[in-house]
Scaffold this motif. Structure first.
Motif, PDB file in Angstrom:
ATOM      1  N   ALA B 102     -65.230 -47.564  24.693  1.00 43.43           N
ATOM      2  CA  ALA B 102     -63.785 -47.353  24.747  1.00 43.43           C
ATOM      3  C   ALA B 102     -63.025 -48.307  23.836  1.00 43.43           C
ATOM      4  CB  ALA B 102     -63.294 -47.507  26.182  1.00 43.43           C
ATOM      5  N   ALA B 103     -63.571 -49.507  23.657  1.00 44.29           N
ATOM      6  CA  ALA B 103     -62.844 -50.510  22.880  1.00 44.29           C
ATOM      7  C   ALA B 103     -63.019 -50.317  21.388  1.00 44.29           C
ATOM      8  CB  ALA B 103     -63.302 -51.902  23.278  1.00 44.29           C
ATOM      9  N   PHE B 104     -63.870 -49.365  21.008  1.00 43.61           N
ATOM     10  CA  PHE B 104     -64.205 -49.271  19.588  1.00 43.61           C
ATOM     11  C   PHE B 104     -62.969 -49.114  18.706  1.00 43.61           C
ATOM     12  CE2 PHE B 104     -64.961 -46.860  15.754  1.00 43.61           C
ATOM     13  CZ  PHE B 104     -65.830 -47.715  15.106  1.00 43.61           C
ATOM     14  N   GLY B 105     -62.087 -48.202  19.085  1.00 42.47           N
ATOM     15  CA  GLY B 105     -60.895 -47.951  18.283  1.00 42.47           C
ATOM     16  C   GLY B 105     -60.083 -49.222  18.091  1.00 42.47           C
ATOM     17  N   TYR B 106     -59.965 -50.001  19.161  1.00 42.51           N
ATOM     18  CA  TYR B 106     -59.181 -51.236  19.089  1.00 42.51           C
ATOM     19  C   TYR B 106     -59.887 -52.298  18.255  1.00 42.51           C
ATOM     20  CZ  TYR B 106     -56.340 -49.175  22.699  1.00 42.51           C
ATOM     21  OH  TYR B 106     -55.517 -48.332  23.389  1.00 42.51           O
ATOM     22  N   VAL B 107     -61.183 -52.455  18.507  1.00 43.95           N
ATOM     23  CA  VAL B 107     -61.939 -53.471  17.780  1.00 43.95           C
ATOM     24  C   VAL B 107     -61.926 -53.151  16.287  1.00 43.95           C
ATOM     25  CG1 VAL B 107     -64.217 -54.499  17.485  1.00 43.95           C
ATOM     26  CG2 VAL B 107     -63.406 -53.968  19.764  1.00 43.95           C
ATOM     27  N   ALA B 108     -62.235 -51.896  15.956  1.00 39.90           N
ATOM     28  CA  ALA B 108     -62.291 -51.499  14.546  1.00 39.90           C
ATOM     29  C   ALA B 108     -60.893 -51.585  13.926  1.00 39.90           C
ATOM     30  CB  ALA B 108     -62.853 -50.086  14.422  1.00 39.90           C
ATOM     31  N   GLY B 109     -59.898 -51.113  14.652  1.00 37.05           N
ATOM     32  CA  GLY B 109     -58.533 -51.159  14.131  1.00 37.05           C
ATOM     33  C   GLY B 109     -58.069 -52.582  13.880  1.00 37.05           C
TER      34      GLY B 109
END
Lengths: 296, 401
Positions: B102-109
């Motif tokens: 779930a955190a991927f979008g935030y981490v990558a962003g």
């Protein structure tokens, strides 16, 4: 005979008569389902392709836009559970067929919401040979992925022990699939089953990876994950799941654990039951009787 | 009957019927690979920016651009993989926080923003200078890129430098977090024996640094040959030290991981053994042969204190071997993990598609994109310290700065 005894006797008669009628009805439903299953499978094959069972796009959209209303159902009142008495299973695979029919599951050997495994100990062997209907040899034997049969490969060898184990989603208390879903598209409902919102699923297949039981599959046509939901559309109307309904031997037992007299409550109470892969910590809600060390 | 199985992964033993089709394919192999290259390149760029190790100065800005360009494409394999790519943002809009993904979008962003910011501060003086000397459309583009900030006084440049350094400092834990997190996505799955390991995030992180350094060595040598510029001995020695450290630690940890699996000898360990000598045999051979090669070459280069052209050539080969070895390792982990059935009683063999949405062709295209982007970005923002203008113009942005 006292009045009370007479009353009890009458009750017993009534019960058994009712039970008989129930069983008769059940049998007729089974037979009816089988007939329709066969004809539907036939027509599906005529229409072409193993994806034929998939609802068409219009039906799919319709079912999403107008989900059936469930009046008078309160999910706080129920705690559904399933039992599997492996001693009774004869490997007829009517459950697989009924499931594919009822839930419009893709008609190939690689998408299943329920399946049956066959465990065979050959004479003198300490380990079992395992296969399921999806085994290439079984499909080769029938010549079709849509005919659900086990082949007779052990007829010329001596077998020490053999049994069937029906499998389906365990609707776990701590479901790994729900834990790993990045969007919350899959969720556990209050009355037990784990459901999927196919309009919200992104199709990452993390849940397919996470399920210890291999219960989830990926629908390439829809681009979303799929799994057994104990026929949620049926159980919320007071019906049994399709696989339970058609099982001719009573292998599958379904009911409400909140009701101490329900078949499942009695099954759990009266038998030594186990769950699959307890070491995973998922706390399954499908309870097995008569499994074996080799069962995975 | 064969036609029935044309789309099926062949298997031996017993697998769950739904397992016949692998959920994650070669696209998920290159996703951690590309992310790993980002992490490695960023660490090298930070060695100069944060720790002020002078020998890395010539490549630090190039390393930063490399990290940025590869990061742009890190999420693309995931998008190609999704069954419903248009819903990808569902995970960002309504993240389900118990999911490792779930955190991927935030981490990558967050990481893309950080890289963009650091790049801007590291290159601002150059951008300002270019906006003044370039005519036509490119002059305008550089003008826009200044974002209206054309102050190149000593004080302003000192602030730039300070902010870029702080960003790089934040970037190191972020890079480690990003890649450790990718390892966690795999390692946290209790279902798959081949993945379910506490060492997985560490292995992913360290091999990421190794492959990123390898990538930088390869790119730096190729670019320098094309530009006919000398490669400072100190820089190459510095890269050699990092590569040697990375490969040593990676090999030890990966060796320990295998040792643990076999020493614990849990149920189904025979199937793990069959996996290694079966479906992923080629991958394991490539991974360990390349790792041994890198270890041997870097050790020899250190032992014999090699300098000059020989150092460049051997280090180039070691860097390339490191990249290939880590790619093979990603394959072995991602594909191998799924070839080992959840029943622990069967094995699958995966044959990748050549063409299609999730095919080797897609992988090839996605793998080429970061290099092309880097080439373009390096034209826009030359990361080298030499004069960046043609001779006849006699203009040096660094003097201006």
């Amino acid at each position: 005979m006292t009045t009370q005894d007479r009353k009890f006797d009458q009750q017993a008669v009534a019960l058994s008569r009712r039970r008989f009628l129930g069983l008769l009805g059940k049998g007729m439903v089974c037979a009816g389902t089988l007939v329709s299953a066969n004809s539907a499978i036939g027509s599906a094959e005529v229409r072409g392709g193993k994806r034929a069972y998939q609802q068409n796009d219009a039906q799919y959209t319709e079912s999403l836009n107008n989900p059936p209303e469930i009046p008078d159902y309160n999910w706080n009142d129920h705690q559904w559970a399933m039992g599997v008495d492996t001693d009774r299973c004869i490997g007829c695979l009517r459950c697989m067929e009924a499931c594919k029919m009822e839930n419009s599951v893709q008609m190939d050997a690689f998408h299943h919401r329920t399946w049956v495994e066959r465990y065979v100990y050959l004479e003198g062997s300490n380990t079992a040979i395992v296969d399921s209907q999806a085994d290439p040899k079984n499909i080769e034997n029938t010549g079709s992925e849509t005919k659900f049969r086990f082949d007779n490969r052990y007829r010329n060898v001596k077998v020490d022990k053999a049994f069937f184990v029906p499998k389906l989603c365990n609707q776990c208390e701590h479901p790994s699939c729900v834990q790993v879903c990045p969007t919350g598209a899959t969720f556990k409902v209050k009355d037990g089953p784990v459901l999927i919102d196919t309009t919200y699923c992104i199709g990452c297949q993390y849940c397919v990876q996470a399920c210890p039981y291999g219960a989830r599959s990926f629908n390439e046509v829809r681009g979303v994950a799929e799994k057994c939901n104990w026929c949620y559309h049926r159980i919320t109307k007071g019906l049994n799941p399709a696989c339970v309904e058609v099982c001719p031997t009573g292998t599958r037992i379904f009911g409400d654990r909140n009701d101490p007299e329900s078949p499942i409550s009695l099954f759990i109470k009266n038998n030594h039951v186990q769950v699959l892969k307890p070491e995973m910590g998922n706390a399954p809600n499908v309870f097995y009787k008569g499994t074996d060390k080799e069962v995975v | 009957m064969e036609s029935l199985f044309h789309h099926v992964t062949p298997h031996v033993g017993f697998i769950y019927p739904n397992e016949s089709e692998l959920p994650w394919t070669q696209l998920i192999v290159i996703y951690p690979y590309i992310t790993g290259l980002v992490a490695g390149a960023f660490v090298v760029s930070s060695l100069h920016h944060v720790f002020n190790i002078k020998s890395f100065a010539p490549i630090s800005r190039f390393a930063l651009l490399t990290a940025l360009c590869f990061m742009f494409f890190a999420p693309s394999p995931l998008l190609f993989h999704l069954g419903q790519p248009t819903r990808a943002f569902n995970a960002v809009i309504t993240p389900h926080w118990t999911s490792a993904m779930a955190a991927f979008g935030y981490v990558a962003g967050f990481y893309v923003c950080l890289l963009l910011l650091e790049t801007w501060f590291a290159f601002r003086a150059d951008i300002v200078a270019m906006s003044k000397v370039r005519a036509g459309i490119m002059g305008k583009v550089y003008g826009w890129l200044t974002l209206g900030s054309d102050d190149v006084s000593q004080r302003a440049l000192a602030i730039d430098h300070k902010i870029a350094r702080i960003l790089a400092m934040i970037g190191i834990p972020a890079a480690c977090g990003l890649h450790g997190y990718v390892g966690f996505v795999f390692g946290s799955l209790k279902t798959r024996e081949w993945w379910s390991s506490d060492l997985m995030p560490v292995i992913f992180l360290l091999s990421a640094v190794g492959s990123g350094v390898g990538l930088l060595i390869v790119l730096y040598v190729i670019v320098s040959k094309f530009r006919k510029t000398p490669m400072p001995n100190d820089t190459m020695r510095g890269l050699l030290y990092v590569l040697f450290t990375a490969i040593t630690v990676v090999m030890v940890i990966e060796g320990l991981e295998l040792l643990e699996i076999f020493y614990k000898g849990r149920e189904g360990v025979e199937t793990v053994r069959a996996l290694i000598v079966g479906p992923i045999w080629a991958g394991m051979t490539i991974q360990w042969a390349m790792s041994l090669f890198v270890l041997a070459v870097t050790s020899a280069l250190l032992f014999y204190n090699v300098h000059g052209e020989r150092l460049v050539n051997w280090l180039f080969m070691a860097g390339l071997a490191m990249m290939i070895g880590v790619l093979a390792m990603r394959w072995n982990v991602v594909i191998g993990g799924q070839e080992l059935s959840k029943t622990m009683k069967g094995l699958l063999t995966y044959y990748p598609e050549m063409f299609g949405r999730e095919s080797l062709f897609t992988v090839l295209i996605i793998s080429i994109c970061p290099y092309v982007t880097l080439w373009l970005v390096a034209k826009l923002l030359p990361p080298w310290e030499e004069k960046i203008e043609p001779e006849n113009r006699v203009f040096d942005v660094h003097k201006l700065a």
